[in-house]
Design an enzyme around this catalytic site. Structure first.
Site, PDB file in Angstrom:
ATOM      1  N   ASP A   1     -19.318 -10.670   3.305  1.00  0.00           N
ATOM      2  CA  ASP A   1     -19.500 -10.505   1.861  1.00  0.00           C
ATOM      3  C   ASP A   1     -19.312  -9.039   1.484  1.00  0.00           C
ATOM      4  O   ASP A   1     -19.731  -8.143   2.230  1.00  0.00           O
ATOM      5  CB  ASP A   1     -20.896 -10.950   1.436  1.00  0.00           C
ATOM      6  CG  ASP A   1     -21.114 -12.442   1.667  1.00  0.00           C
ATOM      7  OD1 ASP A   1     -20.142 -13.194   1.498  1.00  0.00           O
ATOM      8  OD2 ASP A   1     -22.240 -12.838   2.011  1.00  0.00           O
TER       9      ASP A   1
ATOM     10  N   HIS B   1     -26.793 -27.006  12.896  1.00  0.00           N
ATOM     11  CA  HIS B   1     -27.072 -25.566  12.895  1.00  0.00           C
ATOM     12  C   HIS B   1     -27.995 -25.263  11.715  1.00  0.00           C
ATOM     13  O   HIS B   1     -27.624 -25.482  10.558  1.00  0.00           O
ATOM     14  CB  HIS B   1     -25.769 -24.770  12.776  1.00  0.00           C
ATOM     15  CG  HIS B   1     -25.937 -23.292  12.846  1.00  0.00           C
ATOM     16  ND1 HIS B   1     -26.393 -22.643  13.970  1.00  0.00           N
ATOM     17  CD2 HIS B   1     -25.708 -22.312  11.915  1.00  0.00           C
ATOM     18  CE1 HIS B   1     -26.427 -21.332  13.744  1.00  0.00           C
ATOM     19  NE2 HIS B   1     -26.034 -21.112  12.510  1.00  0.00           N
TER      20      HIS B   1
ATOM     21  N   PHE C   1     -28.805 -18.998  -3.543  1.00  0.00           N
ATOM     22  CA  PHE C   1     -27.846 -19.055  -2.439  1.00  0.00           C
ATOM     23  C   PHE C   1     -26.696 -19.995  -2.790  1.00  0.00           C
ATOM     24  O   PHE C   1     -25.528 -19.694  -2.529  1.00  0.00           O
ATOM     25  CB  PHE C   1     -28.523 -19.555  -1.160  1.00  0.00           C
ATOM     26  CG  PHE C   1     -29.545 -18.608  -0.600  1.00  0.00           C
ATOM     27  CD1 PHE C   1     -29.429 -17.242  -0.768  1.00  0.00           C
ATOM     28  CD2 PHE C   1     -30.632 -19.093   0.113  1.00  0.00           C
ATOM     29  CE1 PHE C   1     -30.379 -16.370  -0.254  1.00  0.00           C
ATOM     30  CE2 PHE C   1     -31.585 -18.230   0.637  1.00  0.00           C
ATOM     31  CZ  PHE C   1     -31.456 -16.867   0.457  1.00  0.00           C
TER      32      PHE C   1
ATOM     33  N   GLU D   1     -30.085 -19.966  13.009  1.00  0.00           N
ATOM     34  CA  GLU D   1     -29.645 -18.653  12.534  1.00  0.00           C
ATOM     35  C   GLU D   1     -30.842 -17.836  12.090  1.00  0.00           C
ATOM     36  O   GLU D   1     -31.716 -18.327  11.376  1.00  0.00           O
ATOM     37  CB  GLU D   1     -28.675 -18.806  11.361  1.00  0.00           C
ATOM     38  CG  GLU D   1     -28.208 -17.455  10.804  1.00  0.00           C
ATOM     39  CD  GLU D   1     -27.262 -17.606   9.637  1.00  0.00           C
ATOM     40  OE1 GLU D   1     -26.112 -18.028   9.870  1.00  0.00           O
ATOM     41  OE2 GLU D   1     -27.676 -17.317   8.497  1.00  0.00           O
TER      42      GLU D   1
ATOM     43  N   SER E   1     -29.039 -25.536  16.885  1.00  0.00           N
ATOM     44  CA  SER E   1     -28.943 -24.084  16.964  1.00  0.00           C
ATOM     45  C   SER E   1     -29.580 -23.511  15.711  1.00  0.00           C
ATOM     46  O   SER E   1     -29.755 -24.210  14.711  1.00  0.00           O
ATOM     47  CB  SER E   1     -27.487 -23.630  17.106  1.00  0.00           C
ATOM     48  OG  SER E   1     -26.674 -24.202  16.097  1.00  0.00           O
TER      49      SER E   1
END
Length: 288
Positions: free
Chosen positions: A101, A259, A210, A9, A7
């Site tokens: 966030d 993912h 990140f 994002e 999958s």
């Protein structure tokens, strides 16, 4: 090695140029037949409308199963559930339910006076509102706001108890990080799917930022390798090799789903998927 279910994002575009990039990304990755694609929500809910538009457009035009991110930030309960109902009305019943966030510059998450105070409250309300398939976040490295690793696992179990169907983890750099987390989840009685989140490193400095934001540990060997690769102008080769090896170790350890956080840059993700045996699903009737 088993070929994994995958999958992807994406994040919603904020400019016309970014819209073209998102569509190009979808065109590159859609032939790999993902089980779903997800669209993120910006920090502080800043891309709420853009996410809604991107989700509706992808669902209508791509033919892919689309999961919409939904957070608790800067919205009342009714506003949040209204967005969820809008997703359901256009045929999107997969939700990635997150606390979210806080807005940039703020010191931490503060619930809206009339909003959801946590992802658990959001999950419970979504389960009552519609027959949503709900995915949630999980943290193989300790979340910056968690007391310790066990607290992360305990909170994830509460999410599943509230009605979540699957967890997608934050990215990590070593397979053992995920395996330790998986073992801790099993020990805590979690038997729902926990899918590893994979970040192909398109930009090393960005990946470091990140990692710091979400508490992901960066092993020293990864730092050394990228510093050397930058000098030799071989970052893409290294990134592909590291990501492919990570995924291979996960698959060898019994993982069957991955993912990918694409950052709307599909090339490295595509190359890693190809290396893992995930090849384009070509409709033969369209082949001359």
């Amino acid at each position: 090695m088993t070929t994994p279910a995958i999958s992807f994002e994406f994040f919603p575009p904020q400019t016309l140029e970014a819209s073209f990039r998102l569509w190009d990304t979808v065109q590159v990755l859609a032939p790999l037949d993902p089980r779903f694609v997800s669209v993120t929500y910006g920090a502080g809910g800043t891309t709420r409308d853009l996410t809604r538009e991107a989700v509706a457009t992808l669902h209508k035009s791509s033919g892919l199963p689309v999961a919409a991110h939904l957070t608790c930030v800067n919205a009342t309960r009714e506003e949040t559930l209204g967005i969820a109902r809008d997703f359901a009305a256009c045929g999107v019943t997969d939700i990635v339910a997150l606390r979210g966030d806080p807005p940039k510059g703020s010191e931490g998450f503060v619930p809206h006076p009339d909003g959801f105070a946590s992802s658990i409250e959001l999950i419970e309300a979504l389960k009552e509102a519609e027959d949503f398939n709900i995915r949630v976040g999980a943290y193989p490295d300790v979340h910056p706001e968690a007391a310790d690793a066990q607290a992360d696992v305990a909170y994830l179990k509460r999410k599943f108890d509230a009605g979540a169907d699957e967890a997608l983890t934050q990215f990590f750099f070593e397979a053992d990080t995920f395996f330790r987390f998986r073992d801790a989840c099993e020990k805590a009685g979690i038997d729902a799917p926990v899918t590893p989140g994979i970040l192909p490193i398109e930009n090393w400095k960005g990946a470091v930022r990140f990692a710091k934001q979400c508490g992901t540990h960066i092993p020293s060997w990864v730092v050394d390798a990228f510093e050397t690769a930058e000098r030799d102008n071989r970052e893409d080769l290294l990134a592909t090799a590291i990501c492919t090896e990570l995924c291979s170790k996960l698959l060898d350890g019994g993982v069957d789903k991955l993912h990918f956080y694409t950052l709307n840059r599909p090339e490295l993700t595509r190359d890693v998927c190809h290396a893992l045996g995930v090849t384009p699903n070509v409709d033969l009737k369209n082949v001359a």
